[in-house]
Scaffold this motif. Structure first.
Motif: not given
Length: 160
Positions: A47-48, A63-64, A83-84, A93-94
């Motif tokens: 998964p991307d 979270f970050y 992006t994670v 992340v879209v």
């Protein structure tokens, strides 16, 4: 389809039946997301992308908050997570305004998309007055490979 019923297709929710996590109103956590990544990865997927609504995107950003890598700028403040980085790879992340508010999708973009049955074209039709009648007709369908390479988290709280 038939002469009296239009053709229809299934979508993501129709085809992905594993790697589903129902939260039943509980708060979305970073662990929930990483668990779905791991399940998809262990099933042979890579998964991307995370597709979510605006609320879930803000939650993921929270979270970050303490671990954001940024470029220096004296003209900006705040943060946006696009992006994670996880143990199972980098995830984009879209967010989409039409995504259900309490649902998050984990997808492998290369294993899904649209297939063309008949390209869109314009067809003339008979007119019964001082005008022209035309139809636009085309047929496409949704394709998803290796359904275990994807996942979904649904029913999470949008207030916690």
């Amino acid at each position: 389809g038939s002469a009296s019923a239009a053709r229809s297709m299934g979508g993501f929710d129709q085809y992905v039946t594993t790697n589903l996590k129902a939260k039943s109103g509980a708060a979305l956590t970073r662990k929930d997301i990483e668990d779905v990544f791991q399940d998809a990865y262990e099933a042979g997927g890579a998964p991307d992308t995370i597709v979510c609504g605006a609320w879930a995107r803000r939650k993921i950003s929270s979270f970050y908050e303490g671990v954001i890598r940024t470029d220096r700028s004296e003209e900006r403040g705040g943060h946006t997570i696009t992006t994670v980085q996880t143990d199972f790879g980098e995830m984009e992340v879209v967010y989409c305004r039409w995504n259900p508010t309490d649902t998050l999708y984990v997808i492998e973009k290369d294993k899904m998309g649209w297939i063309e049955y008949r390209p869109f074209d314009i067809y003339e039709r008979a007119s019964t007055g001082d005008y022209m009648v035309k139809d636009v007709l085309g047929e496409y369908s949704f394709v998803l490979c290796n359904e275990e390479a994807h996942g979904k988290i649904s029913g999470f709280s949008t207030t916690k």
